[in-house]
Design a protein around this motif. Sequence first.
Motif, short mmCIF file in Angstrom:
data_model
loop_
_atom_site.label_atom_id
_atom_site.label_comp_id
_atom_site.label_asym_id
_atom_site.label_seq_id
_atom_site.Cartn_x
_atom_site.Cartn_y
_atom_site.Cartn_z
N ILE A 1 0.80 -1.21 0.00
CA ILE A 1 0.00 0.00 0.00
C ILE A 1 0.84 1.28 0.00
CG2 ILE A 1 -0.15 0.18 2.53
CD1 ILE A 1 -3.10 0.69 0.15
N ASP B 1 -3.41 -5.65 2.08
CA ASP B 1 -3.06 -4.57 1.15
C ASP B 1 -3.01 -5.07 -0.30
OD1 ASP B 1 -0.80 -6.05 1.79
OD2 ASP B 1 0.52 -4.33 2.03
N THR C 1 -5.25 -3.06 -2.87
CA THR C 1 -4.56 -2.45 -4.01
C THR C 1 -5.25 -2.83 -5.32
OG1 THR C 1 -2.40 -2.32 -2.92
CG2 THR C 1 -2.40 -2.42 -5.33
#
Length: 339
Positions: free
Chosen positions: A158, A183, A187
């Motif tokens: 991230i 993340d 993402t």
Amino acid sequence: MRLSIIIPCYNMELYLKECVDSLLDQQMTETECEIIIVNDESKDATLKIAQDYSNKHSNIHIIDKKNAGVGAARNSGYDLAQGEYIYFLDPDDYVAEGTLPVLLQIANNNNLDILTFKTKSVVEKRYPVSDNLGDTLNTLIIEDGISYLAHRKHQNEIWWYLIKREFIKNTGIRFIEGKWMEDAILTAELFCQAKRMAHTNLDVHRYRILPTSAMRNKSPEHYNKVIYDNANAAHVFDKLIATVPKEHENAHACIKRLKTRQQSFVFFLMVRLMKSDISVSEIPAMLSDFEKIDAYPLKKFLGEDYHGIGYSCLVFVFNRKPLINPFIKMFRSFYSLTQ
């Protein structure tokens, strides 16, 4: 408020100062940038260090919460954020001096939902100065997130991009809580929703390589959890891939890249299985579940993103079910002798 920086912390007394100091060295006023430190029930001096900074700087805020993992900590910081753009930074990392205002100018001038930038891995030596701050940067290619994914290998983490707060708020996307790979999932979800995003070659972020980091934790309980959470990420990606509009001109290339990333979760799950204490008897059921979502066999893993003799040899074994159990048993026997 131009920027909100969210830092989730658990036992980061050794690194938090350098992280925060790098943010205070960005030539931004306290009304332009806020720093939100989320203490996830640290057992060391992390909270005290954060409080000392907060007492000196009106733009440093602290959330002190019960331990619930990094996903929940990031969500807590996001809920408090007021900046036009949001940046999620890990407390053991830092940023090169004077780079964040440049990123904000680029993002604002081009009305970007997401702006990605360069990162450098570091161990002990410090790199506080950007390699190319002040130089002429690359000409931006502004495209939607599906096209971006189609054209570029992306990182799961991230901390290599800014996000417009209004954009992420409108998507309703949040970090999954209680699981690793949070993340990587966020993402890909955000990129698929972005209408305007770009990459600048500005050297900004410093990723500190730590043997004690969460993903390198070798305790059996943690190690096994990462394996199961990789499996969860593969299944989440199946649902994400289904949302890519087939009529998009770059849909095929985007889906190909997302399938590669989905199968990477299965590949690295298998690599971790080799060193884990999870019974090999569990593997057939796992593989059967992956087959249902076309995440196994690993026929879409090798390519421009993942290549080389090591990957190829392991994929050869992992794609042949009769070889997997004896190979893992043999590896575990050898591995135990070397520890």
